[in-house]
Scaffold this active site. Structure first.
Site, PDB file in Angstrom:
ATOM      1  CG  ASP A   1      -2.001   1.030   1.198  1.00 31.32           C
ATOM      2  OD1 ASP A   1      -1.772   2.122   0.636  1.00 31.32           O
ATOM      3  OD2 ASP A   1      -3.093   0.752   1.719  1.00 31.32           O
TER       4      ASP A   1
ATOM      5  CE  LYS B   1      -5.951  11.439   1.765  1.00 32.28           C
ATOM      6  NZ  LYS B   1      -7.206  11.499   2.553  1.00 32.28           N
TER       7      LYS B   1
ATOM      8  CB  THR C   1       2.424  -9.962  -7.631  1.00 33.98           C
ATOM      9  OG1 THR C   1       2.124  -8.723  -8.284  1.00 33.98           O
ATOM     10  CG2 THR C   1       3.757  -9.835  -6.893  1.00 33.98           C
ATOM     11  CD  GLU C   2      -1.660 -13.327  -7.162  1.00 38.72           C
ATOM     12  OE1 GLU C   2      -1.745 -14.468  -6.689  1.00 38.72           O
ATOM     13  OE2 GLU C   2      -0.965 -12.432  -6.635  1.00 38.72           O
ATOM     14  CE1 TYR C   3      -2.528  -3.076  -8.122  1.00 36.82           C
ATOM     15  CE2 TYR C   3      -0.288  -2.902  -8.983  1.00 36.82           C
ATOM     16  CZ  TYR C   3      -1.491  -2.311  -8.621  1.00 36.82           C
ATOM     17  OH  TYR C   3      -1.651  -0.955  -8.775  1.00 36.82           O
TER      18      TYR C   3
END
EC number: 2.1.1.33
Length: 214
Positions: free
Chosen positions: A118, A122, A192-194
């Site tokens: 992730d 911010k 990876t899948e992503y």
């Protein structure tokens, strides 16, 4: 990674304590007892559906792997794959990978993978980024001297932050890619899948960095 809730997940996890632990603190310092034989130990923090770590375990039977994933439905997907096609050198930990020092003894791990974490874009959330200095300190503690981190992301901001954070921590950069897929062949890069889904949308950044020996 967000997936739909899998109602069957808790039951599957409970049925296979030989493949997955829900309390990795109980294995601190004795992870090798979970594998067919003692071998170098590598871990992935945030394993998603497991495509990367499963392929790594297949390609490298001489290495033991631990996949750490906090989401129940997600790690259950990895577990289902392992039940169907067992790998003696892969174990799962259903836990928050941010707590690695609670799960592994100092110098118990040979290499650590961070794949598409992730980005927490911010600025007020920068302490949550898995390459923030407090996390790097934890990784250094569990890694062996001169242990390595392999980091991949498609987020330019997180990549630049990670370069700065690692550099400020005194890490040595072994290799840095600004567009991994422009130079890496499928044989060299385990996706990876992503990554497989979104790599066409923009560059994939990768860092291999080593902690200096204390």
């Amino acid at each position: 990674m967000r997936v739909r809730n899998k109602p069957w997940a808790p039951k599957l996890i409970a049925a296979h304590p030989e493949l997955i632990t829900e309390d990795p603190t109980q294995l601190k310092g004795r992870w090798q007892s979970r594998f067919a034989k003692p071998q170098p130990l590598q871990i992935e923090v945030g394993s998603g559906k497991g495509q990367f770590i499963i392929e790594m375990a297949k390609r490298h039977p001489e290495i033991n792997y631990v996949a750490i994933e906090i989401q129940t439905s997600v790690i259950a997907i990895i577990l289902k794959k392992l039940v169907e096609a067992p790998l003696p050198n892969l174990q799962l930990a259903h836990a928050d990978g941010q707590a690695v020092t609670a799960f592994f003894e100092p110098h118990e791990v040979d290499r650590l993978y961070l794949n598409f974490s992730d980005p927490w874009p911010k600025s007020r959330h920068e302490k949550r980024r898995l390459t923030y200095k407090s996390f790097l300190s934890s990784y250094r503690e569990v890694l062996k001297p001169n242990g390595q981190i392999e980091f991949k992301t498609d987020n330019r901001g997180l990549f630049e932050f990670s370069l700065t954070s690692m550099n400020n921590f005194g890490m040595q950069f072994e290799q840095v890619w600004l567009d991994l897929h422009a130079v890496a062949t499928p044989e060299d890069n385990v996706e990876t899948e992503y990554e497989q889904k979104f790599s066409a949308a923009g560059p994939i950044y990768k860092i291999i960095a080593t902690f200096p020996a204390k």
